[in-house]
Design a protein around this motif. Structure first.
Motif, PDB file in Angstrom:
ATOM      1  N   LEU A 102      46.217  36.701  33.083  1.00 49.45           N
ATOM      2  CA  LEU A 102      47.175  37.271  32.141  1.00 49.45           C
ATOM      3  C   LEU A 102      46.735  38.682  31.781  1.00 49.45           C
ATOM      4  CD1 LEU A 102      47.628  34.202  29.752  1.00 49.45           C
ATOM      5  CD2 LEU A 102      49.169  34.956  31.564  1.00 49.45           C
ATOM      6  N   TYR A 103      47.668  39.628  31.843  1.00 50.29           N
ATOM      7  CA  TYR A 103      47.310  41.014  31.564  1.00 50.29           C
ATOM      8  C   TYR A 103      48.442  41.704  30.810  1.00 50.29           C
ATOM      9  CZ  TYR A 103      50.324  42.067  35.571  1.00 50.29           C
ATOM     10  OH  TYR A 103      51.397  42.158  36.433  1.00 50.29           O
ATOM     11  N   ARG A 104      48.090  42.842  30.226  1.00 48.47           N
ATOM     12  CA  ARG A 104      49.073  43.652  29.518  1.00 48.47           C
ATOM     13  C   ARG A 104      49.060  45.053  30.132  1.00 48.47           C
ATOM     14  NH1 ARG A 104      44.495  43.315  26.646  1.00 48.47           N
ATOM     15  NH2 ARG A 104      43.522  45.252  25.917  1.00 48.47           N
ATOM     16  N   ARG A 105      50.148  45.768  29.961  1.00 45.21           N
ATOM     17  CA  ARG A 105      50.237  47.140  30.453  1.00 45.21           C
ATOM     18  C   ARG A 105      50.444  48.074  29.281  1.00 45.21           C
ATOM     19  NH1 ARG A 105      47.813  46.843  35.184  1.00 45.21           N
ATOM     20  NH2 ARG A 105      49.034  45.887  36.847  1.00 45.21           N
TER      21      ARG A 105
ATOM     22  N   ASP B 155      40.087  24.060  45.678  1.00 44.44           N
ATOM     23  CA  ASP B 155      39.342  23.518  44.544  1.00 44.44           C
ATOM     24  C   ASP B 155      37.901  24.016  44.557  1.00 44.44           C
ATOM     25  OD1 ASP B 155      41.425  22.109  43.450  1.00 44.44           O
ATOM     26  OD2 ASP B 155      41.033  20.294  44.602  1.00 44.44           O
ATOM     27  N   THR B 156      37.341  24.201  45.762  1.00 44.83           N
ATOM     28  CA  THR B 156      35.955  24.627  45.883  1.00 44.83           C
ATOM     29  C   THR B 156      35.747  26.052  45.384  1.00 44.83           C
ATOM     30  OG1 THR B 156      36.343  25.454  48.116  1.00 44.83           O
ATOM     31  CG2 THR B 156      35.677  23.173  47.899  1.00 44.83           C
ATOM     32  N   LEU B 157      36.802  26.823  45.329  1.00 44.66           N
ATOM     33  CA  LEU B 157      36.682  28.247  45.050  1.00 44.66           C
ATOM     34  C   LEU B 157      37.183  28.625  43.663  1.00 44.66           C
ATOM     35  CD1 LEU B 157      35.851  30.943  46.327  1.00 44.66           C
ATOM     36  CD2 LEU B 157      38.159  31.118  47.259  1.00 44.66           C
ATOM     37  N   THR B 158      38.030  27.797  43.078  1.00 45.87           N
ATOM     38  CA  THR B 158      38.712  28.178  41.841  1.00 45.87           C
ATOM     39  C   THR B 158      37.742  28.552  40.729  1.00 45.87           C
ATOM     40  OG1 THR B 158      40.523  26.685  42.405  1.00 45.87           O
ATOM     41  CG2 THR B 158      40.443  27.482  40.158  1.00 45.87           C
ATOM     42  N   GLU B 159      36.792  27.657  40.437  1.00 40.93           N
ATOM     43  CA  GLU B 159      35.885  27.913  39.326  1.00 40.93           C
ATOM     44  C   GLU B 159      34.930  29.063  39.636  1.00 40.93           C
ATOM     45  OE1 GLU B 159      34.501  28.032  35.730  1.00 40.93           O
ATOM     46  OE2 GLU B 159      36.187  26.767  36.358  1.00 40.93           O
ATOM     47  N   ALA B 160      34.485  29.160  40.898  1.00 42.31           N
ATOM     48  CA  ALA B 160      33.582  30.251  41.266  1.00 42.31           C
ATOM     49  C   ALA B 160      34.267  31.605  41.093  1.00 42.31           C
ATOM     50  CB  ALA B 160      33.109  30.076  42.712  1.00 42.31           C
TER      51      ALA B 160
ATOM     52  N   GLY C 264      53.653  43.407  30.093  1.00 39.55           N
ATOM     53  CA  GLY C 264      52.537  42.796  30.772  1.00 39.55           C
ATOM     54  C   GLY C 264      53.033  41.821  31.804  1.00 39.55           C
ATOM     55  N   GLY C 265      52.175  40.939  32.201  1.00 36.49           N
ATOM     56  CA  GLY C 265      52.574  39.982  33.210  1.00 36.49           C
ATOM     57  C   GLY C 265      51.445  39.033  33.512  1.00 36.49           C
ATOM     58  N   SER C 266      51.599  38.314  34.592  1.00 35.25           N
ATOM     59  CA  SER C 266      50.599  37.341  35.002  1.00 35.25           C
ATOM     60  C   SER C 266      50.564  37.274  36.522  1.00 35.25           C
ATOM     61  CB  SER C 266      50.915  35.962  34.420  1.00 35.25           C
ATOM     62  OG  SER C 266      52.157  35.478  34.927  1.00 35.25           O
ATOM     63  N   VAL C 267      49.428  36.884  37.037  1.00 33.48           N
ATOM     64  CA  VAL C 267      49.243  36.673  38.469  1.00 33.48           C
ATOM     65  C   VAL C 267      48.732  35.260  38.657  1.00 33.48           C
ATOM     66  CG1 VAL C 267      47.952  37.354  40.527  1.00 33.48           C
ATOM     67  CG2 VAL C 267      48.771  39.105  38.935  1.00 33.48           C
ATOM     68  N   VAL C 268      49.408  34.497  39.499  1.00 33.97           N
ATOM     69  CA  VAL C 268      49.000  33.124  39.797  1.00 33.97           C
ATOM     70  C   VAL C 268      48.389  33.108  41.188  1.00 33.97           C
ATOM     71  CG1 VAL C 268      49.734  30.733  40.072  1.00 33.97           C
ATOM     72  CG2 VAL C 268      50.816  32.178  38.330  1.00 33.97           C
ATOM     73  N   LEU C 269      47.155  32.647  41.280  1.00 25.30           N
ATOM     74  CA  LEU C 269      46.440  32.572  42.550  1.00 25.30           C
ATOM     75  C   LEU C 269      46.242  31.115  42.929  1.00 25.30           C
ATOM     76  CD1 LEU C 269      43.689  35.229  41.779  1.00 25.30           C
ATOM     77  CD2 LEU C 269      45.777  35.576  43.106  1.00 25.30           C
TER      78      LEU C 269
ATOM     79  N   ALA D 266      40.280  46.444  30.993  1.00 25.71           N
ATOM     80  CA  ALA D 266      40.779  46.803  29.669  1.00 25.71           C
ATOM     81  C   ALA D 266      42.142  46.183  29.405  1.00 25.71           C
ATOM     82  CB  ALA D 266      40.855  48.320  29.533  1.00 25.71           C
ATOM     83  N   GLU D 267      42.859  45.805  30.467  1.00 29.26           N
ATOM     84  CA  GLU D 267      44.202  45.227  30.342  1.00 29.26           C
ATOM     85  C   GLU D 267      44.211  43.720  30.568  1.00 29.26           C
ATOM     86  OE1 GLU D 267      46.184  47.453  33.333  1.00 29.26           O
ATOM     87  OE2 GLU D 267      46.655  49.138  32.008  1.00 29.26           O
ATOM     88  N   LEU D 268      43.072  43.149  30.982  1.00 28.47           N
ATOM     89  CA  LEU D 268      43.008  41.718  31.274  1.00 28.47           C
ATOM     90  C   LEU D 268      42.820  40.932  29.987  1.00 28.47           C
ATOM     91  CD1 LEU D 268      42.896  39.495  33.477  1.00 28.47           C
ATOM     92  CD2 LEU D 268      40.417  39.869  33.561  1.00 28.47           C
ATOM     93  N   ASP D 269      43.757  40.031  29.694  1.00 29.16           N
ATOM     94  CA  ASP D 269      43.702  39.255  28.460  1.00 29.16           C
ATOM     95  C   ASP D 269      43.009  37.905  28.632  1.00 29.16           C
ATOM     96  OD1 ASP D 269      44.923  41.063  26.752  1.00 29.16           O
ATOM     97  OD2 ASP D 269      46.930  40.437  27.314  1.00 29.16           O
ATOM     98  N   ALA D 270      43.273  37.216  29.731  1.00 29.91           N
ATOM     99  CA  ALA D 270      42.726  35.867  29.881  1.00 29.91           C
ATOM    100  C   ALA D 270      42.646  35.477  31.351  1.00 29.91           C
ATOM    101  CB  ALA D 270      43.588  34.853  29.119  1.00 29.91           C
ATOM    102  N   VAL D 271      41.684  34.615  31.642  1.00 25.71           N
ATOM    103  CA  VAL D 271      41.528  34.010  32.964  1.00 25.71           C
ATOM    104  C   VAL D 271      41.529  32.503  32.755  1.00 25.71           C
ATOM    105  CG1 VAL D 271      40.084  33.815  35.023  1.00 25.71           C
ATOM    106  CG2 VAL D 271      40.146  35.972  33.742  1.00 25.71           C
ATOM    107  N   ARG D 272      42.543  31.838  33.255  1.00 28.22           N
ATOM    108  CA  ARG D 272      42.687  30.402  33.015  1.00 28.22           C
ATOM    109  C   ARG D 272      42.790  29.639  34.333  1.00 28.22           C
ATOM    110  NH1 ARG D 272      47.462  30.861  28.433  1.00 28.22           N
ATOM    111  NH2 ARG D 272      46.230  31.984  26.858  1.00 28.22           N
ATOM    112  N   ARG D 273      42.148  28.481  34.358  1.00 22.45           N
ATOM    113  CA  ARG D 273      42.222  27.614  35.527  1.00 22.45           C
ATOM    114  C   ARG D 273      43.234  26.509  35.269  1.00 22.45           C
ATOM    115  NH1 ARG D 273      37.336  24.165  38.457  1.00 22.45           N
ATOM    116  NH2 ARG D 273      38.692  23.133  39.983  1.00 22.45           N
ATOM    117  N   LEU D 274      44.175  26.356  36.197  1.00 21.89           N
ATOM    118  CA  LEU D 274      45.195  25.307  36.123  1.00 21.89           C
ATOM    119  C   LEU D 274      45.127  24.484  37.408  1.00 21.89           C
ATOM    120  CD1 LEU D 274      48.161  27.517  34.827  1.00 21.89           C
ATOM    121  CD2 LEU D 274      46.615  26.115  33.454  1.00 21.89           C
ATOM    122  N   GLY D 275      44.219  23.503  37.429  1.00 21.54           N
ATOM    123  CA  GLY D 275      44.043  22.713  38.646  1.00 21.54           C
ATOM    124  C   GLY D 275      43.461  23.565  39.757  1.00 21.54           C
TER     125      GLY D 275
END
Length: 424
Positions: free
Chosen positions: A276-279, A295-300, A286-291, A261-270
């Motif tokens: 991106l989420y809101r509280r 490369d083999t796992l990012t899109e999956a 809100g904030g963001s988490v960078v993982l 309910a708080e997750l706004d977007a899931v974006r791939r950057l390389g």
């Protein structure tokens, strides 16, 4: 080449390779590698302390022997670390192509004279990976991983669908980073810190009057283990748990929980994934988490989160579901009020039925206390297979607190104290 065909029930394909690797055994040998170094070291420290406390100089020889064995343990740790790496990263396959069948009962495959069957209850989670080969990875008990190579990602998705593994059925835990980074940090850090702290404790204790050398050994041992633990913790892989109700990101020293309910977007950057989420409520902003992923796992991983997010987005709240919420009541009062709802028939006046409670239990967007209240309501109502429904819901959530509360609610005798701790 993989040839796939749709059967009347389930899904069948011919895979060029089916293999299994044992990450659980890898972790066991990794733990033995650390024990080979730390065990003799600990024995030496205990022998020294006892020699001073009991005034028994004869115990001193065990100290010398144990510290000598520590040096041998470093060599043994190298061999055990190699075995750990071998088991955790090497997939052993069966010769020749394999005929694979998947349905609600589980997975079966035949390769030459070899026949294997894996019940669906033993398949914990699954994921389609695309590099270096397109394959489905199925997590099994005791840290085992089964790899089924397929021709295209679509076939991998169909295989998972035939097994009933999807974003709305079960949570999946995905580890990022090297499988042996933590092990290497421990095996290298422990002997290095032993030497460094031996020098440090010796220098620091010179101007002090310390009765006996055992206290220096205890300080040496404690500082060495603490430093090694911190290094191993810092090297721990980030784990992403994708559930039906949100995503939990476990870093070495912190954990971030993001409800869908708080997750706004899931974006791939390389090779990175941005969440991106809101509280809301008391946690404004809100904030963001960078993982950082392979490369083999990012899109999956990104697709798994998107699918689960979409699966949790639909569905209106069940009728009268608010009556299940705790709303600040004492746990015992809340539990008793749920009993009164059922006993007095008030749940019908409120428009609430056991089926509505089932809907609330499975509603990924419902508040935590409403889902727990639904579980308790089903238990009080004596709903058929209530425990199984509750355990399935617990296994599908990535919210640690909610999972613990649901597991307690599913027990034969609900432990109110344990339930209160889980909801705290």
């Amino acid at each position: 080449m993989v040839q796939a065909m749709r059967a009347t029930s389930g899904f069948r394909l011919t895979s060029r390779r089916v293999a299994r690797r044992h990450e659980g055994l890898g972790r066991i040998f990794g733990g033995l590698a650390l024990l080979a170094i730390a065990g003799p070291f600990l024995i030496g420290v205990i022998a020294s302390v006892l020699a001073d406390a009991l005034d028994a100089p004869s115990l001193g020889k065990f100290e010398v022997i144990a510290l000598f064995l520590t040096l041998l343990g470093v060599l043994a740790a190298l061999g055990l670390s190699f075995l750990s790496l071998l088991f955790a990263t090497t997939a052993v396959g069966w010769k020749g192509p394999a005929h694979v069948a998947a349905d609600a009962a589980g997975l079966r495959f035949t390769s030459g004279a070899v026949k294997r069957s894996i019940p669906r209850t033993d398949i914990l989670s699954g994921l389609v990976l695309s590099d270096p080969h397109v394959r489905v990875e199925l997590s099994l008990p005791r840290g085992q991983v089964l790899e089924v190579h397929v021709a295209r990602e679509e076939e991998g998705a169909r295989l998972l669908a035939a097994l009933g593994i999807g974003p709305t059925e079960r949570c999946v835990a995905i580890s990022l980073g090297s499988v042996h980074r933590e092990l290497a940090a421990g095996c290298v850090g422990l002997p290095v810190f032993m030497v460094l702290w031996l020098i440090g404790v010796t220098e620091l204790s010179r101007p002090l009057t310390i009765p006996g050398s055992s206290w220096q050994l205890v300080a040496w041992f404690a500082l060495t283990l603490l430093s090694t633990w911190l290094l191993r913790r810092a090297a721990r892989r980030t784990q992403v748990v994708v559930g039906t109700d949100g995503v939990r990101v476990e870093r070495p020293f912190s954990t971030v929980w993001i409800a869908y309910a708080e997750l706004d977007a899931v974006r791939r950057l390389g090779d990175r994934l941005l969440l991106l989420y809101r509280r809301g409520g008391s946690h404004r902003g809100g904030g963001s988490v960078v993982l950082r992923t392979r490369d083999t796992l990012t899109e999956a991983l990104a697709q798994r989160i998107r699918d689960a997010h979409e699966g949790a987005a639909g569905g209106a709240a069940s009728r009268g579901a608010e009556a299940l919420e705790r709303r600040g009541r004492d746990l015992a009062v809340w539990h008793e009020d749920l009993r009164k709802l059922l006993a007095g028939g008030d749940y019908r006046a409120a428009g609430l039925t056991p089926e509505d409670a089932l809907h609330a239990l499975d509603d990924a967007n419902a508040p935590r206390d409403r889902r727990v209240g639904a579980a308790l309501f089903l238990r009080v109502a004596g709903y058929p297979e209530a425990q199984e429904h509750i355990r399935v819901a617990a296994g599908a959530t990535a919210d640690d607190a909610l999972r613990a509360a649901l597991e307690h609610a599913a027990e034969e005798e609900v432990d109110d104290a344990a339930l209160a701790r889980a909801l705290r």
